[in-house]
Design a protein around this motif. Structure first.
Motif, PDB file in Angstrom:
ATOM      1  N   GLU A   1     -15.439 -22.595 -14.701  1.00 31.07           N
ATOM      2  CA  GLU A   1     -16.103 -22.459 -15.994  1.00 31.07           C
ATOM      3  C   GLU A   1     -17.611 -22.615 -15.879  1.00 31.07           C
ATOM      4  OE1 GLU A   1     -14.061 -25.209 -18.541  1.00 31.07           O
ATOM      5  OE2 GLU A   1     -12.316 -23.898 -18.732  1.00 31.07           O
ATOM      6  N   LEU A   2     -18.052 -23.587 -15.092  1.00 30.64           N
ATOM      7  CA  LEU A   2     -19.501 -23.772 -14.917  1.00 30.64           C
ATOM      8  C   LEU A   2     -20.131 -22.587 -14.201  1.00 30.64           C
ATOM      9  CD1 LEU A   2     -19.916 -27.560 -14.101  1.00 30.64           C
ATOM     10  CD2 LEU A   2     -20.391 -26.357 -16.224  1.00 30.64           C
ATOM     11  N   ALA A   3     -19.427 -22.035 -13.220  1.00 31.47           N
ATOM     12  CA  ALA A   3     -19.952 -20.863 -12.516  1.00 31.47           C
ATOM     13  C   ALA A   3     -20.125 -19.690 -13.475  1.00 31.47           C
ATOM     14  CB  ALA A   3     -19.030 -20.488 -11.356  1.00 31.47           C
ATOM     15  N   THR A   4     -19.166 -19.500 -14.365  1.00 34.57           N
ATOM     16  CA  THR A   4     -19.257 -18.419 -15.348  1.00 34.57           C
ATOM     17  C   THR A   4     -20.415 -18.654 -16.305  1.00 34.57           C
ATOM     18  OG1 THR A   4     -16.883 -18.013 -15.228  1.00 34.57           O
ATOM     19  CG2 THR A   4     -18.016 -17.210 -17.197  1.00 34.57           C
ATOM     20  N   ILE A   5     -20.538 -19.876 -16.802  1.00 34.97           N
ATOM     21  CA  ILE A   5     -21.633 -20.205 -17.724  1.00 34.97           C
ATOM     22  C   ILE A   5     -22.982 -20.057 -17.010  1.00 34.97           C
ATOM     23  CG2 ILE A   5     -22.685 -22.065 -19.079  1.00 34.97           C
ATOM     24  CD1 ILE A   5     -19.767 -23.064 -19.589  1.00 34.97           C
TER      25      ILE A   5
ATOM     26  N   ALA B   1     -25.726 -25.321 -23.040  1.00 33.30           N
ATOM     27  CA  ALA B   1     -25.261 -26.713 -23.132  1.00 33.30           C
ATOM     28  C   ALA B   1     -24.096 -26.821 -24.113  1.00 33.30           C
ATOM     29  CB  ALA B   1     -26.411 -27.628 -23.559  1.00 33.30           C
ATOM     30  N   ARG B   2     -24.171 -26.100 -25.217  1.00 32.47           N
ATOM     31  CA  ARG B   2     -23.070 -26.089 -26.184  1.00 32.47           C
ATOM     32  C   ARG B   2     -21.804 -25.531 -25.538  1.00 32.47           C
ATOM     33  NH1 ARG B   2     -20.981 -22.185 -28.641  1.00 32.47           N
ATOM     34  NH2 ARG B   2     -22.702 -20.759 -28.257  1.00 32.47           N
ATOM     35  N   ARG B   3     -21.946 -24.469 -24.757  1.00 31.95           N
ATOM     36  CA  ARG B   3     -20.778 -23.892 -24.077  1.00 31.95           C
ATOM     37  C   ARG B   3     -20.184 -24.851 -23.053  1.00 31.95           C
ATOM     38  NH1 ARG B   3     -22.096 -18.147 -21.815  1.00 31.95           N
ATOM     39  NH2 ARG B   3     -19.981 -18.447 -21.018  1.00 31.95           N
ATOM     40  N   VAL B   4     -21.043 -25.591 -22.356  1.00 29.18           N
ATOM     41  CA  VAL B   4     -20.550 -26.573 -21.385  1.00 29.18           C
ATOM     42  C   VAL B   4     -19.761 -27.658 -22.109  1.00 29.18           C
ATOM     43  CG1 VAL B   4     -21.238 -28.413 -19.786  1.00 29.18           C
ATOM     44  CG2 VAL B   4     -22.319 -26.170 -19.631  1.00 29.18           C
ATOM     45  N   ARG B   5     -20.310 -28.154 -23.216  1.00 30.89           N
ATOM     46  CA  ARG B   5     -19.610 -29.199 -23.972  1.00 30.89           C
ATOM     47  C   ARG B   5     -18.282 -28.711 -24.529  1.00 30.89           C
ATOM     48  NH1 ARG B   5     -24.921 -30.254 -25.334  1.00 30.89           N
ATOM     49  NH2 ARG B   5     -24.788 -29.172 -27.326  1.00 30.89           N
TER      50      ARG B   5
ATOM     51  N   LEU C   1     -27.352 -23.675  -4.018  1.00 33.56           N
ATOM     52  CA  LEU C   1     -27.831 -22.310  -3.800  1.00 33.56           C
ATOM     53  C   LEU C   1     -27.443 -21.821  -2.411  1.00 33.56           C
ATOM     54  CD1 LEU C   1     -29.516 -19.812  -4.557  1.00 33.56           C
ATOM     55  CD2 LEU C   1     -31.518 -21.036  -3.663  1.00 33.56           C
ATOM     56  N   ALA C   2     -27.657 -22.675  -1.405  1.00 36.99           N
ATOM     57  CA  ALA C   2     -27.305 -22.302  -0.031  1.00 36.99           C
ATOM     58  C   ALA C   2     -25.799 -22.071   0.104  1.00 36.99           C
ATOM     59  CB  ALA C   2     -27.766 -23.381   0.947  1.00 36.99           C
ATOM     60  N   ALA C   3     -25.005 -22.888  -0.587  1.00 36.46           N
ATOM     61  CA  ALA C   3     -23.548 -22.729  -0.532  1.00 36.46           C
ATOM     62  C   ALA C   3     -23.089 -21.553  -1.386  1.00 36.46           C
ATOM     63  CB  ALA C   3     -22.860 -24.013  -0.997  1.00 36.46           C
ATOM     64  N   GLY C   4     -23.904 -21.189  -2.388  1.00 38.34           N
ATOM     65  CA  GLY C   4     -23.551 -20.087  -3.262  1.00 38.34           C
ATOM     66  C   GLY C   4     -22.431 -20.400  -4.234  1.00 38.34           C
ATOM     67  N   ARG C   5     -22.274 -21.691  -4.563  1.00 34.06           N
ATOM     68  CA  ARG C   5     -21.187 -22.078  -5.468  1.00 34.06           C
ATOM     69  C   ARG C   5     -21.509 -23.419  -6.114  1.00 34.06           C
ATOM     70  NH1 ARG C   5     -17.788 -25.895  -3.268  1.00 34.06           N
ATOM     71  NH2 ARG C   5     -18.140 -26.377  -1.093  1.00 34.06           N
ATOM     72  N   VAL C   6     -20.645 -23.810  -7.042  1.00 35.67           N
ATOM     73  CA  VAL C   6     -20.777 -25.107  -7.709  1.00 35.67           C
ATOM     74  C   VAL C   6     -20.410 -26.203  -6.717  1.00 35.67           C
ATOM     75  CG1 VAL C   6     -19.928 -26.555  -9.596  1.00 35.67           C
ATOM     76  CG2 VAL C   6     -20.179 -24.088  -9.936  1.00 35.67           C
ATOM     77  N   LEU C   7     -21.250 -27.242  -6.655  1.00 38.56           N
ATOM     78  CA  LEU C   7     -20.975 -28.380  -5.775  1.00 38.56           C
ATOM     79  C   LEU C   7     -20.864 -29.656  -6.612  1.00 38.56           C
ATOM     80  CD1 LEU C   7     -23.442 -27.771  -2.814  1.00 38.56           C
ATOM     81  CD2 LEU C   7     -21.022 -27.208  -2.930  1.00 38.56           C
TER      82      LEU C   7
ATOM     83  N   MET D   1     -27.844 -20.901 -10.659  1.00 41.91           N
ATOM     84  CA  MET D   1     -27.959 -19.782 -11.595  1.00 41.91           C
ATOM     85  C   MET D   1     -28.694 -18.674 -10.851  1.00 41.91           C
ATOM     86  SD  MET D   1     -28.993 -22.121 -14.903  1.00 41.91           S
ATOM     87  CE  MET D   1     -29.020 -20.816 -16.097  1.00 41.91           C
ATOM     88  N   ILE D   2     -27.932 -17.669 -10.415  1.00 44.81           N
ATOM     89  CA  ILE D   2     -28.479 -16.628  -9.557  1.00 44.81           C
ATOM     90  C   ILE D   2     -28.369 -15.272 -10.241  1.00 44.81           C
ATOM     91  CG2 ILE D   2     -28.338 -15.543  -7.285  1.00 44.81           C
ATOM     92  CD1 ILE D   2     -26.870 -18.116  -6.355  1.00 44.81           C
ATOM     93  N   ALA D   3     -29.461 -14.512 -10.238  1.00 46.94           N
ATOM     94  CA  ALA D   3     -29.495 -13.146 -10.758  1.00 46.94           C
ATOM     95  C   ALA D   3     -29.732 -12.213  -9.578  1.00 46.94           C
ATOM     96  CB  ALA D   3     -30.611 -13.016 -11.785  1.00 46.94           C
ATOM     97  N   PRO D   4     -29.586 -10.909  -9.778  1.00 45.07           N
ATOM     98  CA  PRO D   4     -29.849  -9.975  -8.669  1.00 45.07           C
ATOM     99  C   PRO D   4     -31.239 -10.142  -8.051  1.00 45.07           C
ATOM    100  CG  PRO D   4     -28.738  -8.832 -10.451  1.00 45.07           C
ATOM    101  CD  PRO D   4     -29.054 -10.211 -10.958  1.00 45.07           C
ATOM    102  N   ALA D   5     -32.205 -10.563  -8.864  1.00 44.97           N
ATOM    103  CA  ALA D   5     -33.568 -10.748  -8.350  1.00 44.97           C
ATOM    104  C   ALA D   5     -33.739 -12.047  -7.570  1.00 44.97           C
ATOM    105  CB  ALA D   5     -34.566 -10.706  -9.503  1.00 44.97           C
ATOM    106  N   GLY D   6     -32.741 -12.932  -7.591  1.00 42.42           N
ATOM    107  CA  GLY D   6     -32.831 -14.189  -6.860  1.00 42.42           C
ATOM    108  C   GLY D   6     -32.501 -15.390  -7.727  1.00 42.42           C
TER     109      GLY D   6
END
Length: 169
Positions: free
Chosen positions: A116-120, A16-20, A67-73, A87-92
């Motif tokens: 930026e949000l995708a990276t965070i 949250a701090r990084r987003v702000r 999640l279905a789109a695989g990106r920020v909406l 927020m997706i990891a290799p395990a799902g």
């Protein structure tokens, strides 16, 4: 509060701090998926206090869509523009990050915010997945220690019992 919950709170506060720092956000929420599931539950929310039930429903719907789109909406809400990042990891699926932003009016600003949000969100997914892994390792070590103690107790009980049964015969 479990160690995982404590670490999750620390991770979400850092995210949250990084987003702000990256953008002006009126509200931020994190919904974490149960391990091995897509069931999302809001674990941390700032600025959404008066609408918790509506937020839960919106996060589930928009989170699964992202999640279905695989990106920020981006979705428009009565309060403004809300960005939902999976927020997706290799395990799902690990969870979803939701940000109510008030400064994404132009397409250039929106594109930067999405990146930026995708990276965070990716960093958060990795941190949460790592914390879950450490929790599993700790749980396995605790079970192994309990097994060693149980084996020792069984041996200590067996020796006197064996002596008593020999004497009885």
């Amino acid at each position: 509060m479990s160690i995982f919950d404590f670490e999750l709170e620390r991770i979400t506060q850092d995210l949250a701090r990084r987003v702000r720092q990256a953008m002006r956000a009126e509200a931020i929420a994190f919904a974490i998926a149960d391990e091995g599931s897509t069931r999302l539950r809001v674990t941390h929310a700032v600025g959404y206090d008066d609408e918790r039930d509506a937020l839960e429903q919106r996060v589930r719907t928009n989170g699964l869509e992202a999640l279905a789109a695989g990106r920020v909406l981006m979705h428009r809400t009565p309060r403004g523009q809300e960005l939902t990042a999976p927020m997706i990891a290799p395990a799902g699926l690990v969870g979803v990050m939701v940000v109510l932003a008030d400064d994404v009016d132009s397409s250039a600003i929106l594109a930067r915010a999405e990146r930026e949000l995708a990276t965070i969100a990716d960093d958060g997914a990795a941190a949460i997945e790592h914390t879950r892994h450490l929790g599993r390792v700790q749980h396995r070590e605790e079970l192994e220690a309990a097994a060693v103690i149980a084996t020792g107790i069984a041996n200590e009980l067996r020796n006197p019992l064996f002596g008593l049964s020999s004497a009885a015969q």
